[in-house]
Design a protein around this motif. Structure first.
Motif: not given
Length: 233
Positions: A52, A54-55, A75, A78, A82
């Motif tokens: 989370h 990173r996004h 985020a 995404l 993953e």
């Protein structure tokens, strides 16, 4: 760098999450709830947090500017994808609701009250929306004079745009401010590039930048009044 022989600031500015508010603890709890809701307790919440983050950081620096609520929700979706999980609006709402409920660290309110009593004006500069941070600020004992958010400034740290906006709103030069923060990646990067004074609250959870040394380092906010005593502030 050092704070010795520098002028007493008019304003103290603070990062909010991780500095004043228990961010890591709060995220751990809400992401564990979300994974439980997905019937995926076998996935470590720390893994979801890392994805989370990173996004989230990538989305914050990708035009056009979006609200933190949208950035954080996207985020999360995404990050869940993953891990092979599907996110929905309830997940995003739960996350932003919990962020606003996260409490301060135990020493924070007393330290802020001491600083306020010494005549400093206190401002939060935060990568969030006004509606989210309001719940956190309400827990700080009425000590905060101003709250400046990414929503207001139209930019996220470490962009200097948010700090430039804050200094303009406070009607001060960077020499009139000391910034107090726990985030090397966001706040130290701006201090390095802009040259404002910075105290690092090193709670042992973040690594310092390789090319920047803060003006002072303390383990908690409780040490700030004593530090200022040594400076005659």
């Amino acid at each position: 760098m050092t704070l010795l022989h520098t002028p007493r600031p008019q304003w103290l500015t603070f990062d909010c999450y991780g500095t004043l508010i228990q961010w890591d603890e709060g995220l751990q709890a809400v992401f564990a709830e979300i994974l439980q809701r997905k019937n995926a307790p076998q996935i470590d919440a720390a893994r979801l947090i890392a994805l989370h983050d990173r996004h989230e950081h990538a989305l914050e620096q990708t035009p056009p500017h979006r609200s933190f609520r949208e950035v954080s929700g996207t985020a999360l979706q995404l990050a869940l994808a993953e891990l092979g999980l599907r996110g929905d609006a309830e997940d995003a709402n739960r996350l932003t609701e919990r962020i606003g409920q996260m409490p301060p660290f135990p020493e924070v309110v007393a330290a802020l009250q001491q600083l306020k009593a010494r005549g400093f004006r206190l401002c939060i500069i935060s990568n969030t929306d006004d509606g989210i941070i309001a719940g956190n600020v309400a827990q700080l004992g009425g000590t905060i004079d101003r709250v400046i958010t990414a929503q207001q400034g139209g930019a996220y740290k470490p962009s200097r745009q948010l700090f430039d906006y804050a200094h303009t709103q406070l009607q001060v030069a960077k020499e009139d401010v000391v910034h107090i923060c726990a985030s090397p990646h966001l706040d130290h990067a701006a201090a390095r590039d802009m040259g404002f004074r910075c105290v690092w609250i090193d709670r042992g959870r973040r690594s310092p930048l390789p090319d920047y040394t803060p003006d002072a380092t303390l383990p908690t906010l409780a040490g700030v009044p004593a530090l200022f005593d040594t400076l005659g502030w």
